[in-house]
Motif scaffolding. Structure first.
Motif, PDB file in Angstrom:
ATOM      1  N   SER A   1      -7.196   3.572  11.359  1.00 45.24           N
ATOM      2  CA  SER A   1      -7.294   3.066   9.992  1.00 45.24           C
ATOM      3  C   SER A   1      -8.619   2.346   9.768  1.00 45.24           C
ATOM      4  O   SER A   1      -9.298   2.554   8.762  1.00 45.24           O
TER       5      SER A   1
ATOM      6  N   ASP B   1      -6.406   3.077   3.626  1.00 43.57           N
ATOM      7  CA  ASP B   1      -6.084   2.308   2.420  1.00 43.57           C
ATOM      8  C   ASP B   1      -5.816   0.817   2.670  1.00 43.57           C
ATOM      9  O   ASP B   1      -6.315  -0.032   1.914  1.00 43.57           O
TER      10      ASP B   1
ATOM     11  N   CYS C   1       0.842  -1.200   0.000  1.00 48.07           N
ATOM     12  CA  CYS C   1       0.000   0.000   0.000  1.00 48.07           C
ATOM     13  C   CYS C   1       0.872   1.243   0.000  1.00 48.07           C
ATOM     14  O   CYS C   1       1.846   1.319   0.749  1.00 48.07           O
TER      15      CYS C   1
ATOM     16  N   ARG D   1      -0.006   4.182   1.071  1.00 49.18           N
ATOM     17  CA  ARG D   1      -0.200   4.867   2.355  1.00 49.18           C
ATOM     18  C   ARG D   1      -0.511   3.823   3.425  1.00 49.18           C
ATOM     19  O   ARG D   1      -1.400   3.008   3.269  1.00 49.18           O
TER      20      ARG D   1
ATOM     21  N   ALA E   1      -8.134  -2.038   1.022  1.00 52.58           N
ATOM     22  CA  ALA E   1      -7.558  -3.039   0.124  1.00 52.58           C
ATOM     23  C   ALA E   1      -7.959  -4.444   0.560  1.00 52.58           C
ATOM     24  O   ALA E   1      -8.218  -5.319  -0.274  1.00 52.58           O
TER      25      ALA E   1
ATOM     26  N   ALA F   1     -11.869   3.496   7.494  1.00 45.96           N
ATOM     27  CA  ALA F   1     -12.384   2.606   6.455  1.00 45.96           C
ATOM     28  C   ALA F   1     -13.837   2.227   6.693  1.00 45.96           C
ATOM     29  O   ALA F   1     -14.463   1.586   5.841  1.00 45.96           O
TER      30      ALA F   1
ATOM     31  N   HIS G   1      -3.964   5.712   7.673  1.00 49.90           N
ATOM     32  CA  HIS G   1      -4.818   5.884   6.499  1.00 49.90           C
ATOM     33  C   HIS G   1      -5.698   4.645   6.327  1.00 49.90           C
ATOM     34  O   HIS G   1      -5.298   3.535   6.712  1.00 49.90           O
TER      35      HIS G   1
END
Length: 213
Positions: A171, A143, A135, A137, A147, A175, A141
């Motif tokens: 995180s 991300d 990833c 980031r 993912a 998300a 984050h």
């Protein structure tokens, strides 16, 4: 009921958070800088790197490059020689595998992750692993966990994240995924007020996964 579990790695499946700190402390100490553990934990919670204190003290990037190489070597030394097992992890994963699909989403580097799992039985229960290099980031984050959802083809509502740090919790929250924070002595002072669940051990996950509504 949760159908998918995205596990953080360090501090959740293996007891490595403290040894990463000790490797950084040792390497910085050789460069003449004393790493403050409480500040390190505050920086960690915000997603800052190991070198925030050193940079603030004026240590230049060339020196930090040497320190980083030393830290990485010491950390791998500790991974080979220190006791990093967490009791009951393999048995819990075996039980959970009857109810949910599982994966690991970690900020660990691939080389460190592979070293840790050369002789362990954790990966057999995982559909996939997302490491730091996968990833652009990292946590905090969203991300990495987004993912993970994409890899599973899962919705947020049917997924549970398992974390042990404020950075990882941030995180998961970003998300939009429910997060269970498992107790870790090293990160116990972090703010976990946004966690969906607080647990003392992974053995409590089965009840959360099977809970309806």
């Amino acid at each position: 009921m949760k159908k998918y579990i995205l596990f953080d790695h360090d501090g959740v499946l293996v007891d490595t958070e403290f040894w990463y700190f000790k490797a950084a402390e040792r390497a910085l100490g050789e460069a003449g800088f004393a790493l403050d553990e409480e500040q390190y934990l505050r920086d960690m919670a915000r997603g800052s790197g190991s070198w925030a204190q050193a940079r603030a003290a004026g240590i230049d990037d060339r020196t930090l490059g040497r320190v980083r190489d030393a830290r990485d070597g010491y950390y791998q030394e500790y991974l080979r020689t220190e006791a990093i097992e967490i009791d009951g992890v393999v048995d819990t994963l075996a039980e959970l595998s009857a109810y949910a699909r599982m994966a690991i989403v970690t900020t660990a580097k691939r080389a460190d992750f592979d070293l840790i799992h050369e002789k362990r039985r954790i990966r057999q229960f995982m559909d996939f692993v997302i490491v730091r290099e996968d990833c652009e980031r990292a946590k905090p984050h969203p991300d990495p966990y987004l993912a993970g959802l994409k890899r599973f083809g899962a919705t947020r509502e049917e997924t549970l994240v398992v974390e042990d740090s404020a950075r990882g919790l941030a995180s998961a929250v970003a998300a939009g995924i429910d997060c269970a924070v498992v107790h870790n002595e090293f990160t116990k002072a972090h703010d976990f007020s946004r966690a969906t669940h607080r647990i003392d051990s992974l053995s409590e996950l089965k009840d959360i996964v099977l809970r309806q509504g």
